[in-house]
Design an enzyme around this catalytic site. Sequence first.
Site, PDB file in Angstrom:
ATOM      1  N   ASP A  86      37.351  -6.493 -21.536  1.00 29.94           N
ATOM      2  CA  ASP A  86      36.267  -6.584 -22.509  1.00 29.94           C
ATOM      3  C   ASP A  86      36.633  -7.739 -23.425  1.00 29.94           C
ATOM      4  O   ASP A  86      37.726  -7.742 -24.017  1.00 29.94           O
ATOM      5  CB  ASP A  86      36.183  -5.303 -23.347  1.00 29.94           C
ATOM      6  N   HIS A 141      42.210  -5.247 -16.262  1.00 30.82           N
ATOM      7  CA  HIS A 141      41.904  -4.757 -14.930  1.00 30.82           C
ATOM      8  C   HIS A 141      41.869  -5.928 -13.952  1.00 30.82           C
ATOM      9  O   HIS A 141      41.622  -7.075 -14.340  1.00 30.82           O
ATOM     10  CB  HIS A 141      40.560  -4.035 -14.936  1.00 30.82           C
ATOM     11  N   SER A 225      44.551 -10.617 -27.728  1.00 30.97           N
ATOM     12  CA  SER A 225      45.128 -11.791 -27.091  1.00 30.97           C
ATOM     13  C   SER A 225      44.123 -12.437 -26.161  1.00 30.97           C
ATOM     14  O   SER A 225      42.918 -12.324 -26.360  1.00 30.97           O
ATOM     15  CB  SER A 225      46.404 -11.415 -26.345  1.00 30.97           C
TER      16      SER A 225
END
Length: 258
Positions: A86, A141, A225
């Site tokens: 995200d 992911h 990050s």
Amino acid sequence: MLKPVYRLLIELTNGRWTSGILKKFAQSNLSRLVIPSFSRVYKIKENEMEKKLHEYPTLHEFFIRRLKVGARVTDAGPDSAVSPVDAVIEDIGSIREDRIITVKGKSYSISEMLGENKAGKYSGGTYLIFYLSPSHYHRIHSPVTGKVADQWVLGLKSFPVNKWGLKYGKDTLSKNYRSITEVRHGYAAIAIVKVGAMFVNSIELTHEGDQLEKGKEMAYFTFGSTVILLFEKGKFELDKSIKTPAHIKVGERIGTLM
């Protein structure tokens, strides 16, 4: 009112001593007291979380929270590449033949980012930069299904990698601590560069074995990050609907592997 305070705390993570102190606080039971205000300030979507707000024992556990099953849907196309996080896609571009990418008007060396022996295969390819803010879900992911060809770490301490850090920082993407996973999907190699954003560089790998499945968790950050995806020349076609800056979620299609 509280947002400047949290912003200051995040900036303090770029010093050796202050980052160590803040890390200890975030992992202490006392830190649970700030979870409700942190969630409110950063507008966390609590309905997506795996647990209720009061069930997180520390700020650290809240920050690396998992989502409910079904909260994210992974594009099912067999040759699609999807967002690993995200995030906001801050920049997309071509990797020049001299192994340079240009971000926010600054040039970065792919040779330094990946290591000299890895850079050549990505010349002429495509890069995408995903920036995670404190408001984002911080688990990473896999963008593709494939086999892990290599995995390594480079760099030492880290500095901010938000849009201001990218513009004014000193070689943040190619000098910061980074954990790199190279995965092969068919004939295409993809470099997944996870860039640390604090002096205490907590990028934790969670996948086991040498197989990655698209949309499945592979790692997490403990502070906001950046993830960079690098694709080889002629092996990736960007989805035409994506324009920067683009808000995107885990599993959403970013393009097609050729």
